[in-house]
Write a protein that holds these residues in place. Structure first.
Motif, mmCIF file in Angstrom:
data_model
loop_
_atom_site.group_PDB
_atom_site.id
_atom_site.type_symbol
_atom_site.label_atom_id
_atom_site.label_comp_id
_atom_site.label_asym_id
_atom_site.label_seq_id
_atom_site.Cartn_x
_atom_site.Cartn_y
_atom_site.Cartn_z
ATOM 1 N N ARG A 1 -4.762 27.069 -3.709
ATOM 2 C CA ARG A 1 -5.825 26.186 -4.197
ATOM 3 C C ARG A 1 -5.447 25.504 -5.507
ATOM 4 O O ARG A 1 -6.140 24.592 -5.946
ATOM 5 C CB ARG A 1 -7.115 26.980 -4.366
ATOM 6 N N PHE A 2 -4.359 25.944 -6.110
ATOM 7 C CA PHE A 2 -3.889 25.325 -7.347
ATOM 8 C C PHE A 2 -3.015 24.122 -6.997
ATOM 9 O O PHE A 2 -1.789 24.214 -6.936
ATOM 10 C CB PHE A 2 -3.127 26.342 -8.195
ATOM 11 N N GLY A 3 -3.671 23.017 -6.786
ATOM 12 C CA GLY A 3 -2.962 21.798 -6.426
ATOM 13 C C GLY A 3 -3.941 20.646 -6.303
ATOM 14 O O GLY A 3 -5.149 20.837 -6.188
ATOM 15 N N PRO A 4 -3.446 19.422 -6.344
ATOM 16 C CA PRO A 4 -4.313 18.253 -6.185
ATOM 17 C C PRO A 4 -4.867 18.195 -4.770
ATOM 18 O O PRO A 4 -4.156 18.459 -3.799
ATOM 19 C CB PRO A 4 -3.385 17.073 -6.471
ATOM 20 N N ALA A 5 -6.134 17.835 -4.657
ATOM 21 C CA ALA A 5 -6.794 17.839 -3.352
ATOM 22 C C ALA A 5 -7.054 16.440 -2.812
ATOM 23 O O ALA A 5 -7.541 16.298 -1.694
ATOM 24 C CB ALA A 5 -8.110 18.604 -3.435
ATOM 25 N N SER A 6 -6.727 15.394 -3.592
ATOM 26 C CA SER A 6 -7.030 14.024 -3.159
ATOM 27 C C SER A 6 -5.923 13.069 -3.584
ATOM 28 O O SER A 6 -5.098 13.395 -4.444
ATOM 29 C CB SER A 6 -8.367 13.555 -3.748
ATOM 30 N N VAL A 7 -5.944 11.896 -2.976
ATOM 31 C CA VAL A 7 -4.982 10.859 -3.322
ATOM 32 C C VAL A 7 -5.713 9.527 -3.488
ATOM 33 O O VAL A 7 -6.695 9.252 -2.798
ATOM 34 C CB VAL A 7 -3.878 10.745 -2.245
ATOM 35 N N ALA A 8 -5.243 8.722 -4.427
ATOM 36 C CA ALA A 8 -5.744 7.365 -4.639
ATOM 37 C C ALA A 8 -4.607 6.397 -4.366
ATOM 38 O O ALA A 8 -3.514 6.559 -4.912
ATOM 39 C CB ALA A 8 -6.263 7.191 -6.066
ATOM 40 N N ILE A 9 -4.850 5.396 -3.524
ATOM 41 C CA ILE A 9 -3.785 4.510 -3.071
ATOM 42 C C ILE A 9 -4.210 3.050 -3.260
ATOM 43 O O ILE A 9 -5.301 2.652 -2.852
ATOM 44 C CB ILE A 9 -3.432 4.743 -1.594
ATOM 45 N N VAL A 10 -3.318 2.274 -3.869
ATOM 46 C CA VAL A 10 -3.506 0.824 -3.991
ATOM 47 C C VAL A 10 -2.624 0.161 -2.946
ATOM 48 O O VAL A 10 -1.395 0.288 -2.979
ATOM 49 C CB VAL A 10 -3.123 0.314 -5.397
ATOM 50 N N LEU A 11 -3.246 -0.541 -1.998
ATOM 51 C CA LEU A 11 -2.528 -1.201 -0.916
ATOM 52 C C LEU A 11 -2.636 -2.718 -1.065
ATOM 53 O O LEU A 11 -3.632 -3.220 -1.589
ATOM 54 C CB LEU A 11 -3.108 -0.796 0.438
ATOM 55 N N ARG A 12 -1.639 -3.417 -0.538
ATOM 56 C CA ARG A 12 -1.659 -4.885 -0.614
ATOM 57 C C ARG A 12 -1.174 -5.449 0.709
ATOM 58 O O ARG A 12 -0.226 -4.937 1.313
ATOM 59 C CB ARG A 12 -0.774 -5.371 -1.741
ATOM 60 N N LYS A 13 -1.855 -6.490 1.151
ATOM 61 C CA LYS A 13 -1.415 -7.214 2.332
ATOM 62 C C LYS A 13 -0.444 -8.292 1.886
ATOM 63 O O LYS A 13 -0.814 -9.202 1.148
ATOM 64 C CB LYS A 13 -2.606 -7.838 3.064
ATOM 65 N N GLN A 14 0.785 -8.180 2.307
ATOM 66 C CA GLN A 14 1.832 -9.047 1.815
ATOM 67 C C GLN A 14 1.702 -10.464 2.376
ATOM 68 O O GLN A 14 1.193 -10.678 3.490
ATOM 69 C CB GLN A 14 3.202 -8.486 2.175
ATOM 70 N N LEU A 15 2.181 -11.418 1.629
ATOM 71 C CA LEU A 15 2.189 -12.812 2.056
ATOM 72 C C LEU A 15 3.154 -12.996 3.216
ATOM 73 O O LEU A 15 4.209 -12.366 3.257
ATOM 74 C CB LEU A 15 2.593 -13.722 0.893
ATOM 75 N N GLY A 16 2.796 -13.875 4.126
ATOM 76 C CA GLY A 16 3.718 -14.191 5.206
ATOM 77 C C GLY A 16 3.703 -13.203 6.347
ATOM 78 O O GLY A 16 3.084 -12.185 6.331
#
Length: 229
Positions: free
Chosen positions: A214-229
């Motif tokens: 239980r000693f650990g990060p339980a979530s993730v935050a992600i920044v996504l981008r839709k690339q041009l083209g």
């Protein structure tokens, strides 16, 4: 609404909003965004907000700080009734892990997102307990999305991962909640959690049955981008 308190503004700012740039007049869509308060840090840049939300009690609200607010109920198959390349920003904060067809929903958000637009995600990466038994405070089918799996899904769809950060060090978050001090409303608390999550980042175990796990990060935050083209 007048009594509702949103406890994640500092979390969203620190992990997500500070890493994006969207033009003024942008259209935004949120998955399960309730009152839409998650958009307040960037509200001045938005011209329209659409929220995909099954709960009817939110749907009486027509604006947020002067920005038009529209609610749509989700479809069972995950389809979104919007044209291609329509939104400049999409958010899903702690919602994907409630639904079954995660890949399908993310494909639809990708389709509706304009080239160079962003999608911001926050999700648990652990099981949140043994779902064969009652889990107080959780819905019946709620479960986290494994760390490697969520990254694999978004890459296969075509998203570019601009940033991914682990957070939510469970022991610290629970202690602070017990003390009546939500971690993610505080800049200091958010940064302490980030440090602890980095120190224990080796622990990405999905189903944590032992105390030490239980000693650990339980979530993730992600920044996504839709690339041009």
């Amino acid at each position: 609404r007048s009594e509702y308190q949103y406890h994640y503004h500092e979390l969203n700012r620190f992990y997500l909003f500070m890493f994006i740039e969207i033009p003024n007049g942008s259209r935004a869509i949120g998955l399960g965004s309730a009152y839409g308060y998650e958009f307040l840090p960037i509200i001045k840049r938005l011209s329209r907000i659409i929220i995909i939300e099954p709960t009817e009690k939110f749907m009486v609200h027509k604006e947020l700080n002067g920005v038009p607010l529209e609610y749509r109920k989700p479809s069972i198959n995950g389809n979104l009734d919007f044209p291609n390349d329509y939104f400049q920003l999409a958010t899903s904060f702690g919602t994907l892990h409630h639904i079954a067809n995660v890949s399908m929903v993310l494909k639809e958000f990708y389709r509706c997102l304009a080239p160079d637009g962003y999608m911001l995600i926050r999700e648990p990466i652990v099981t949140q307990g043994d779902w064969r038994y009652p889990r107080p405070g959780l819905t019946k089918n709620e479960r986290g999305i494994p760390y490697k799996l969520i990254h694999s899904i978004v890459k296969d769809i075509g998203f570019k991962i601009e940033r991914s950060a682990l957070f939510d060090f469970s022991p610290f978050v629970r202690i602070m909640a017990w003390l009546g001090k939500p971690v993610f409303t505080s800049p200091v608390g958010t940064r302490v959690d980030r440090l602890l999550s980095l120190l224990f980042s080796f622990n990405k175990r999905y189903h944590r049955t032992k105390f030490i796990e239980r000693f650990g990060p339980a979530s993730v935050a992600i920044v996504l981008r839709k690339q041009l083209g």
